[in-house]
Design a protein around this motif. Sequence first.
Motif, short mmCIF file in Angstrom:
data_model
loop_
_atom_site.label_atom_id
_atom_site.label_comp_id
_atom_site.label_asym_id
_atom_site.label_seq_id
_atom_site.Cartn_x
_atom_site.Cartn_y
_atom_site.Cartn_z
N ARG A 145 0.90 -0.85 -0.36
CA ARG A 145 -0.29 0.10 0.06
C ARG A 145 0.71 0.97 -0.45
NH1 ARG A 145 0.24 2.70 4.39
NH2 ARG A 145 1.19 1.78 7.15
N PRO A 146 0.34 2.75 -0.56
CA PRO A 146 1.10 3.59 -0.32
C PRO A 146 0.85 4.07 1.40
CG PRO A 146 -0.98 3.89 -0.70
CD PRO A 146 -0.55 2.29 -0.96
N ALA A 147 1.65 5.53 1.75
CA ALA A 147 2.10 5.78 2.65
C ALA A 147 0.18 6.53 2.34
CB ALA A 147 2.87 6.54 2.58
N SER A 148 -0.39 6.65 3.89
CA SER A 148 -1.43 6.95 4.11
C SER A 148 -0.67 8.05 4.66
CB SER A 148 -2.09 6.18 5.53
OG SER A 148 -1.50 6.39 6.56
N PHE A 149 -1.57 9.49 4.92
CA PHE A 149 -2.11 11.09 5.40
C PHE A 149 -1.65 10.05 7.04
CE2 PHE A 149 -5.43 12.49 2.13
CZ PHE A 149 -3.67 12.61 2.12
#
Length: 246
Positions: A208-212
Amino acid sequence: MDGPDLSDRTVLVTGSASGVGRELLLATADCGARTAVHYRTSAEAARDVAAAALERGAPEAVTVQGDVTDPDDVDDLFAVVESELGPVDVLVNNVGDFAPSHWSDLEFETWNRVIETNLNGTYLCSKRALPGMRETGYGRIVNLGYASSERGLVSPKNFPYFVAKTGVMMFTRMLAADTCDDGITVNAISPYVVENSDEFPEELPRGRPASFDDLVQPLYFFLDPDTGYVSGENIEVDGGWLPERV
Protein backbone atom coordinates in the motif's frame (compact mmCIF):
# COMPACT_ATOMS: atom_id res chain seq x y z
CA MET A 1 -3.94 9.85 17.36
CA ASP A 2 -2.57 11.90 20.23
CA GLY A 3 -0.22 14.73 19.34
CA PRO A 4 1.75 17.41 21.17
CA ASP A 5 0.09 20.37 22.85
CA LEU A 6 0.24 23.22 20.33
CA SER A 7 -2.34 25.44 22.01
CA ASP A 8 0.04 28.38 22.26
CA ARG A 9 1.63 27.94 18.82
CA THR A 10 1.06 29.43 15.37
CA VAL A 11 1.46 26.99 12.50
CA LEU A 12 1.94 27.78 8.81
CA VAL A 13 1.86 24.93 6.31
CA THR A 14 2.63 25.93 2.74
CA GLY A 15 0.37 24.45 0.08
CA SER A 16 -2.20 23.42 2.68
CA ALA A 17 -5.36 23.88 0.62
CA SER A 18 -5.24 20.24 -0.46
CA GLY A 19 -3.37 16.94 -0.32
CA VAL A 20 -0.55 16.28 2.13
CA GLY A 21 -0.37 19.92 3.21
CA ARG A 22 -4.05 19.94 4.13
CA GLU A 23 -3.75 16.83 6.27
CA LEU A 24 -0.63 18.04 8.07
CA LEU A 25 -2.24 21.37 8.86
CA LEU A 26 -5.43 19.73 10.17
CA ALA A 27 -3.29 17.46 12.32
CA THR A 28 -1.88 20.55 14.05
CA ALA A 29 -5.41 21.92 14.45
CA ASP A 30 -6.23 18.71 16.32
CA CYS A 31 -3.50 19.78 18.79
CA GLY A 32 -4.99 23.23 19.32
CA ALA A 33 -2.64 25.29 17.14
CA ARG A 34 -3.51 28.60 15.55
CA THR A 35 -3.40 27.69 11.86
CA ALA A 36 -2.53 29.53 8.65
CA VAL A 37 -3.74 27.84 5.47
CA HIS A 38 -1.51 28.85 2.57
CA TYR A 39 -2.58 28.67 -1.08
CA ARG A 40 -1.53 30.13 -4.40
CA THR A 41 -4.69 29.84 -6.52
CA SER A 42 -7.14 27.61 -4.60
CA ALA A 43 -8.88 30.23 -2.48
CA GLU A 44 -12.15 28.36 -1.98
CA ALA A 45 -10.40 25.13 -1.00
CA ALA A 46 -8.24 27.07 1.46
CA ARG A 47 -11.32 28.58 3.09
CA ASP A 48 -12.79 25.09 3.44
CA VAL A 49 -9.61 23.89 5.17
CA ALA A 50 -9.65 26.87 7.52
CA ALA A 51 -13.25 26.06 8.47
CA ALA A 52 -12.31 22.42 9.05
CA ALA A 53 -9.37 23.51 11.21
CA LEU A 54 -11.70 25.50 13.46
CA GLU A 55 -14.03 22.51 13.76
CA ARG A 56 -11.12 20.31 14.78
CA GLY A 57 -9.85 22.50 17.57
CA ALA A 58 -7.87 25.41 16.16
CA PRO A 59 -8.76 28.55 18.16
CA GLU A 60 -8.05 30.68 15.08
CA ALA A 61 -7.53 29.94 11.38
CA VAL A 62 -6.69 32.27 8.52
CA THR A 63 -6.01 31.82 4.82
CA VAL A 64 -2.98 33.42 3.19
CA GLN A 65 -2.24 33.69 -0.52
CA GLY A 66 1.11 33.90 -2.22
CA ASP A 67 3.71 32.38 -4.49
CA VAL A 68 6.43 30.87 -2.29
CA THR A 69 9.00 31.39 -5.04
CA ASP A 70 8.48 35.17 -4.97
CA PRO A 71 10.31 36.98 -2.12
CA ASP A 72 7.74 39.80 -1.99
CA ASP A 73 4.83 37.37 -1.85
CA VAL A 74 6.53 35.41 0.93
CA ASP A 75 7.11 38.56 2.94
CA ASP A 76 3.49 39.63 2.47
CA LEU A 77 1.97 36.30 3.44
CA PHE A 78 4.10 36.08 6.59
CA ALA A 79 3.10 39.65 7.46
CA VAL A 80 -0.57 38.62 7.29
CA VAL A 81 0.02 35.59 9.53
CA GLU A 82 1.99 37.65 12.04
CA SER A 83 -0.70 40.32 12.11
CA GLU A 84 -3.58 37.86 12.54
CA LEU A 85 -2.03 35.07 14.61
CA GLY A 86 1.35 36.21 15.86
CA PRO A 87 4.87 35.04 14.92
CA VAL A 88 5.12 31.71 13.14
CA ASP A 89 6.27 29.06 15.62
CA VAL A 90 5.95 26.07 13.29
CA LEU A 91 6.67 26.16 9.56
CA VAL A 92 6.01 23.16 7.36
CA ASN A 93 7.53 23.60 3.88
CA ASN A 94 5.22 21.39 1.86
CA VAL A 95 5.02 23.13 -1.53
CA GLY A 96 6.91 21.42 -4.34
CA ASP A 97 5.94 20.67 -7.93
CA PHE A 98 6.50 17.18 -9.28
CA ALA A 99 7.09 17.01 -13.03
CA PRO A 100 8.40 13.67 -14.38
CA SER A 101 11.00 14.65 -16.96
CA HIS A 102 13.80 12.68 -18.61
CA TRP A 103 17.00 14.61 -19.15
CA SER A 104 16.76 14.32 -22.92
CA ASP A 105 13.29 15.94 -22.91
CA LEU A 106 13.80 18.38 -20.06
CA GLU A 107 12.92 21.99 -20.81
CA PHE A 108 14.37 24.82 -18.74
CA GLU A 109 10.87 26.00 -17.77
CA THR A 110 10.14 22.63 -16.18
CA TRP A 111 13.56 22.46 -14.52
CA ASN A 112 13.18 25.97 -13.12
CA ARG A 113 9.64 25.46 -11.81
CA VAL A 114 10.53 22.26 -9.95
CA ILE A 115 13.72 23.70 -8.46
CA GLU A 116 12.02 26.95 -7.48
CA THR A 117 8.96 25.43 -5.79
CA ASN A 118 10.79 22.65 -3.96
CA LEU A 119 14.08 24.31 -3.05
CA ASN A 120 13.76 28.07 -3.42
CA GLY A 121 10.36 28.08 -1.74
CA THR A 122 11.78 26.18 1.22
CA TYR A 123 14.66 28.65 1.43
CA LEU A 124 12.51 31.79 1.19
CA CYS A 125 9.88 30.70 3.72
CA SER A 126 12.48 29.46 6.19
CA LYS A 127 14.49 32.67 5.87
CA ARG A 128 11.38 34.75 6.51
CA ALA A 129 10.30 32.66 9.52
CA LEU A 130 13.67 32.63 11.30
CA PRO A 131 13.80 36.19 12.72
CA GLY A 132 10.55 35.67 14.62
CA MET A 133 11.64 32.25 15.85
CA ARG A 134 14.99 33.58 17.01
CA GLU A 135 13.30 36.45 18.83
CA THR A 136 11.02 34.11 20.78
CA GLY A 137 13.71 31.45 21.25
CA TYR A 138 11.50 28.73 19.81
CA GLY A 139 10.83 27.32 16.36
CA ARG A 140 10.11 24.16 14.45
CA ILE A 141 10.76 23.88 10.70
CA VAL A 142 9.77 20.68 8.93
CA ASN A 143 10.62 20.22 5.25
CA LEU A 144 9.09 17.70 2.88
CA GLY A 145 11.68 15.58 1.11
CA TYR A 146 11.51 12.38 -0.91
CA ALA A 147 12.43 8.84 0.11
CA SER A 148 16.02 7.79 -0.63
CA SER A 149 17.09 11.25 -1.81
CA GLU A 150 19.77 11.26 0.90
CA ARG A 151 21.24 8.09 -0.54
CA GLY A 152 21.93 9.51 -3.98
CA LEU A 153 18.89 7.96 -5.65
CA VAL A 154 19.19 8.13 -9.44
CA SER A 155 16.06 8.72 -11.50
CA PRO A 156 16.65 9.78 -15.11
CA LYS A 157 12.90 10.14 -15.64
CA ASN A 158 12.45 12.43 -12.59
CA PHE A 159 15.54 14.54 -13.10
CA PRO A 160 14.68 17.98 -11.67
CA TYR A 161 12.57 16.64 -8.78
CA PHE A 162 15.30 14.38 -7.43
CA VAL A 163 17.91 17.12 -7.76
CA ALA A 164 15.61 19.51 -5.88
CA LYS A 165 14.77 17.08 -3.07
CA THR A 166 18.44 16.20 -2.60
CA GLY A 167 19.00 19.93 -2.19
CA VAL A 168 16.22 20.09 0.41
CA MET A 169 18.03 17.43 2.45
CA MET A 170 21.29 19.38 2.41
CA PHE A 171 19.44 22.60 3.21
CA THR A 172 17.77 20.91 6.19
CA ARG A 173 21.07 19.81 7.69
CA MET A 174 22.83 23.11 7.06
CA LEU A 175 20.02 25.18 8.55
CA ALA A 176 19.85 22.86 11.55
CA ALA A 177 23.54 23.51 12.20
CA ASP A 178 23.05 27.25 11.85
CA THR A 179 20.17 27.36 14.34
CA CYS A 180 21.41 24.87 16.94
CA ASP A 181 21.81 27.56 19.62
CA ASP A 182 18.53 29.36 18.92
CA GLY A 183 15.88 27.00 20.29
CA ILE A 184 14.95 26.03 16.72
CA THR A 185 14.90 22.60 15.14
CA VAL A 186 14.95 21.86 11.41
CA ASN A 187 14.00 18.38 10.22
CA ALA A 188 12.52 16.60 7.21
CA ILE A 189 9.86 14.02 6.41
CA SER A 190 10.46 12.05 3.22
CA PRO A 191 7.63 9.89 1.86
CA TYR A 192 7.73 7.56 -1.12
CA VAL A 193 4.23 7.13 -2.59
CA VAL A 194 1.36 8.73 -0.67
CA GLU A 195 -2.31 7.79 -0.86
CA ASN A 196 -3.25 10.86 -2.92
CA SER A 197 -0.60 10.24 -5.61
CA ASP A 198 -1.76 10.39 -9.22
CA GLU A 199 -0.02 7.14 -10.14
CA PHE A 200 1.07 4.06 -8.22
CA PRO A 201 3.91 1.69 -9.14
CA GLU A 202 3.01 -1.94 -9.73
CA GLU A 203 4.69 -2.98 -6.49
CA LEU A 204 4.42 -1.03 -3.26
CA PRO A 205 6.18 -1.74 0.04
CA ARG A 206 3.77 -3.52 2.38
CA GLY A 207 1.21 -3.58 -0.39
CA ARG A 208 0.00 0.00 0.00
CA PRO A 209 1.04 3.65 -0.29
CA ALA A 210 1.76 5.76 2.76
CA SER A 211 -1.39 7.08 4.38
CA PHE A 212 -1.75 10.65 5.58
CA ASP A 213 -1.64 9.30 9.14
CA ASP A 214 1.75 7.74 8.36
CA LEU A 215 3.05 11.26 7.72
CA VAL A 216 1.36 12.81 10.74
CA GLN A 217 3.23 10.53 13.14
CA PRO A 218 6.72 11.89 12.34
CA LEU A 219 5.32 15.42 12.22
CA TYR A 220 4.05 15.03 15.76
CA PHE A 221 7.44 13.64 16.79
CA PHE A 222 9.29 16.66 15.43
CA LEU A 223 6.82 19.10 17.01
CA ASP A 224 6.88 17.49 20.44
CA PRO A 225 8.54 19.77 23.05
CA ASP A 226 10.52 16.78 24.30
CA THR A 227 12.31 16.36 20.94
CA GLY A 228 14.00 19.76 20.99
CA TYR A 229 17.44 18.09 20.79
CA VAL A 230 16.54 16.37 17.51
CA SER A 231 17.54 18.56 14.58
CA GLY A 232 18.96 18.04 11.11
CA GLU A 233 17.24 14.67 10.87
CA ASN A 234 15.12 13.03 8.19
CA ILE A 235 12.43 10.41 8.71
CA GLU A 236 11.67 8.37 5.61
CA VAL A 237 8.07 7.19 5.36
CA ASP A 238 8.48 4.60 2.64
CA GLY A 239 7.57 1.20 4.09
CA GLY A 240 11.16 0.01 3.70
CA TRP A 241 11.57 0.93 0.03
CA LEU A 242 15.25 0.92 -0.92
CA PRO A 243 15.85 1.21 -4.68
CA GLU A 244 19.16 1.64 -6.43
CA ARG A 245 17.65 3.24 -9.49
CA VAL A 246 14.14 4.14 -10.62
